[in-house]
Design an enzyme around this catalytic site. Structure first.
Site, mmCIF file in Angstrom:
data_model
loop_
_atom_site.group_PDB
_atom_site.id
_atom_site.type_symbol
_atom_site.label_atom_id
_atom_site.label_comp_id
_atom_site.label_asym_id
_atom_site.label_seq_id
_atom_site.Cartn_x
_atom_site.Cartn_y
_atom_site.Cartn_z
ATOM 1 N N LYS A 14 0.858 -1.183 0.000
ATOM 2 C CA LYS A 14 0.000 0.000 0.000
ATOM 3 C C LYS A 14 0.895 1.234 0.000
ATOM 4 O O LYS A 14 1.954 1.229 0.638
ATOM 5 C CB LYS A 14 -0.903 0.019 1.243
ATOM 6 C CG LYS A 14 -1.951 -1.070 1.278
ATOM 7 C CD LYS A 14 -2.789 -0.948 2.548
ATOM 8 C CE LYS A 14 -3.793 -2.084 2.662
ATOM 9 N NZ LYS A 14 -4.547 -2.024 3.935
ATOM 10 N N ARG A 92 5.489 1.632 7.592
ATOM 11 C CA ARG A 92 4.805 0.982 8.701
ATOM 12 C C ARG A 92 5.566 -0.300 9.023
ATOM 13 O O ARG A 92 5.802 -1.133 8.156
ATOM 14 C CB ARG A 92 3.368 0.627 8.317
ATOM 15 C CG ARG A 92 2.634 -0.094 9.449
ATOM 16 C CD ARG A 92 1.369 -0.754 8.954
ATOM 17 N NE ARG A 92 0.687 -1.434 10.049
ATOM 18 C CZ ARG A 92 -0.025 -2.543 9.904
ATOM 19 N NH1 ARG A 92 -0.143 -3.114 8.723
ATOM 20 N NH2 ARG A 92 -0.616 -3.095 10.937
ATOM 21 N N ASP A 149 3.848 -0.152 14.903
ATOM 22 C CA ASP A 149 2.501 -0.390 15.449
ATOM 23 C C ASP A 149 2.517 -0.530 16.968
ATOM 24 O O ASP A 149 1.530 -0.239 17.635
ATOM 25 C CB ASP A 149 1.929 -1.687 14.864
ATOM 26 C CG ASP A 149 1.092 -1.435 13.625
ATOM 27 O OD1 ASP A 149 1.257 -0.370 13.011
ATOM 28 O OD2 ASP A 149 0.278 -2.304 13.268
ATOM 29 N N LEU A 209 -12.126 -0.984 15.524
ATOM 30 C CA LEU A 209 -12.888 -2.177 15.158
ATOM 31 C C LEU A 209 -12.898 -2.366 13.647
ATOM 32 O O LEU A 209 -13.520 -1.597 12.912
ATOM 33 C CB LEU A 209 -14.331 -2.061 15.679
ATOM 34 C CG LEU A 209 -14.492 -1.721 17.171
ATOM 35 C CD1 LEU A 209 -15.965 -1.570 17.528
ATOM 36 C CD2 LEU A 209 -13.822 -2.766 18.042
ATOM 37 N N ASN A 211 -11.702 -5.895 10.696
ATOM 38 C CA ASN A 211 -11.569 -7.354 10.689
ATOM 39 C C ASN A 211 -10.609 -7.794 11.792
ATOM 40 O O ASN A 211 -10.781 -8.821 12.427
ATOM 41 C CB ASN A 211 -11.087 -7.840 9.327
ATOM 42 C CG ASN A 211 -11.284 -9.333 9.165
ATOM 43 O OD1 ASN A 211 -12.343 -9.873 9.473
ATOM 44 N ND2 ASN A 211 -10.255 -10.024 8.720
ATOM 45 N N GLY A 331 -12.874 0.200 10.126
ATOM 46 C CA GLY A 331 -13.950 -0.027 9.167
ATOM 47 C C GLY A 331 -15.299 -0.295 9.796
ATOM 48 O O GLY A 331 -16.327 0.234 9.357
#
Length: 398
Positions: A14, A92, A149, A209, A211, A331
Site C-alpha cells: 500500500k 509501517r 505499530d 474495530l 476485521n 472499518g
C-alpha cells in the site's frame, strides 16, 4: 514537502504520497497478489478524482515499487516529475519489540533490530523489511523512517504488559503484551483530546474495530493498557481471530483433533471469531444482515462479540478510574451503527448516553454521537495511520 508512505505486506504494497503539513494526499493505491498469478495495481490521483486499475505481473516487491514509481512520475497521470521530489519515505513496521518506543530514522542497526523481532511477527516484519530494502535500492540516498505499530503502547507499566508465566520467559524470550494498532490509537486519541480542548488530564477509550480489532485505554495521552498481546490474536473477538480464550482449550482441541501446531495456529487466526461462531462469513455486514433475519448463530456471534467488547470498556474505565470519552474507529467502528449501539448497551451506569438518532445517520468526519446530557463523550473518528507515518517521517527526516 512530499512524503511517500509505504505499508508492505507479504504479497501486497500500500502506498500514499502525502504533504504532512497540509495533509494533502497527492496519490495513493495498492499493489496486491505480488509474486502470485493475477497481480494488480490500483492507482488514484486524489485531486483529479482519477483512478486506474491494472493487472500485470509483479514477481517481487521490487517490480511492484518500480510500477508505483513509474505511475507517480508519469507525464500524463503522475503527480511528480521524478523521485527527486520525494523528500523521505515512511514505513509501517508492525513489531518494534521493546527496543522502539517511538519512530526512528532507519540505519543498519535499526534494520538489524527490526530483523531480531521477526520471531514476534513472522508474517509482518519480514515483509516490512522487504519494503524498506526495496526503497533503499530503488531510491538510494533518501531518508527512510520506521513507524511501529507497537510503539504507542510502550508506555504501559509492567502490571499491564507482564504475563504471569515464569519470569525467565520474559527475560529470555521477550514474552509479554506489546499491543498493536498503536498508530491508529495514537491518532484517534489525539484528535479526541483536541476536541476536548487538550486538557492536562483525560481518560479516553479507543475502540479500533475492523476485521482485526483492539481497544486501548489512553490516560493523559498515553497508552496504559490495550487488548492485543504478544501477537494480534489476544483480546477482542475478531473477524477470523478468536481473541481471549483459556490457553488450555488450545491444547485440548489440538490433541483431540490431532492437529499440528501450524494447523492449530491457523484455526485460531483464520477460522475462529465471527467466522467460527457464525459459520457463513467473517464480514460484519453479512453478520448484521443475518442478525436482522433472525439467524441464531449470527445472533450468538454478535452477542459474544459485544459482551467481550463491553467487558473491556468496563475494565478500562476501572483501570483509569473513570472515562471521559469513548471513540470508535476502523472499518466497523466508523460504519456500523449497530455495533456502536450494542457495544454501549448497559453502560449507562458509567454516564454513557448514546444519541441513537445521530448514531443511525451516516456522516463523514468526526461525529459526536453522545447526547448533550451524557457524562461521557462518544465520538466516531476516522483513523488516519498514513498521516501519522508521514508526520513522523517529516519530523525525523527534515
Amino acid at each position: 514537502m512530499k512524503i511517500l508512505v509505504i505499508n508492505c505486506g507479504s504479497s501486497s504494497l500500500k502506498y500514499q504520497l502525502i504533504n504532512p503539513e497540509t495533509e494533502e494526499v497527492f496519490a495513493k493505491g495498492l499493489c496486491e497478489r505480488i509474486g502470485i498469478d493475477g497481480s494488480k495495481l490500483e492507482y488514484e490521483v486524489v485531486a483529479k478524482d482519477f483512478e486506474k486499475k491494472l493487472e500485470t505481473p509483479m514477481p517481487s516487491h521490487k517490480e511492484a515499487l518500480e510500477l508505483v514509481i513509474s505511475h507517480l512520475t508519469d507525464k500524463e497521470i503522475g503527480v511528480i516529475a521524478s523521485v527527486d521530489e520525494v523528500d523521505a519515505i515512511g514505513h509501517r513496521v508492525v513489531h518494534g519489540g521493546e527496543e522502539f518506543a517511538q519512530s526512528v530514522l532507519i540505519n543498519d542497526a535499526v534494520l538489524k533490530a527490526i530483523e531480531a523481532n521477526n520471531d514476534l511477527a513472522p508474517l509482518h516484519n519480514p515483509a516490512n523489511l522487504m519494503g524498506i530494502r526495496t526503497c533503499m535500492e530503488l531510491m538510494p540516498g533518501k531518508k527512510n523512517v520506521a513507524v511501529f505499530d507497537t510503539a504507542f503502547h510502550q508506555t504501559m507499566k509492567p502490571e499491564a504488559f507482564m504475563y504471569p508465566l515464569p519470569y525467565e520467559d520474559y527475560k529470555e524470550l521477550k514474552v509479554r503484551k506489546y499491543g498493536f494498532h498503536g498508530t491508529s490509537h495514537l491518532y484517534v486519541s489525539g484528535i479526541m483530546r483536541e476536541i476536548m480542548g487538550n486538557p492536562e488530564h483525560s481518560k479516553i477509550i479507543v475502540c479500533h474495530l475492523g476485521n482485526g480489532a483492539s481497544i486501548t485505554a489512553v490516560k493523559d495521552g498515553k497508552s496504559v493498557d490495550t487488548s492485543m498481546g504478544l501477537t494480534p490474536l489476544q483480546g477482542l473477538m475478531m473477524g477470523t481471530r478468536c481473541g481471549d480464550i483459556d490457553p488450555a482449550a488450545v491444547l485440548f482441541v489440538k490433541n483431540k483433533r490431532g492437529l499440528t501446531d501450524a494447523q492449530m495456529d491457523d484455526r485460531m487466526n483464520k477460522k475462529s471469531g465471527i467466522l467460527g461462531l457464525f459459520g457463513k462469513s467473517s464480514d460484519c455486514r453479512d453478520l448484521e444482515n443475518a442478525v436482522v433475519e433472525g439467524d441464531e448463530r449470527a445472533i450468538l456471534a454478535e452477542s459474544v462479540s459485544m459482551h467481550r467488547l463491553r467487558s473491556y470498556i468496563g475494565a478500562y474505565a476501572a483501570i483509569m478510574g473513570g472515562v471521559d470519552a469513548i471513540c470508535f474507529t476502523g472499518g466497523i467502528g466508523e460504519n456500523s451503527s449497530m455495533t456502536r449501539e450494542k457495544a454501549l448497551e448497559g453502560l449507562e451506569f458509567l454516564g454513557v448516553e448514546l444519541d441513537k438518532e445521530i448514531n443511525s445517520v451516516r456522516k463523514k468526519g468526526n461525529v459526536k454521537l453522545s447526547k448533550d446530557s451524557s457524562k461521557v463523550l462518544i465520538y466516531k473518528i476516522p483513523t488516519n495511520e498514513e498521516l501519522v507515518i508521514a508526520r513522523d517521517t517529516f519530523r525525523l527526516a527534515k
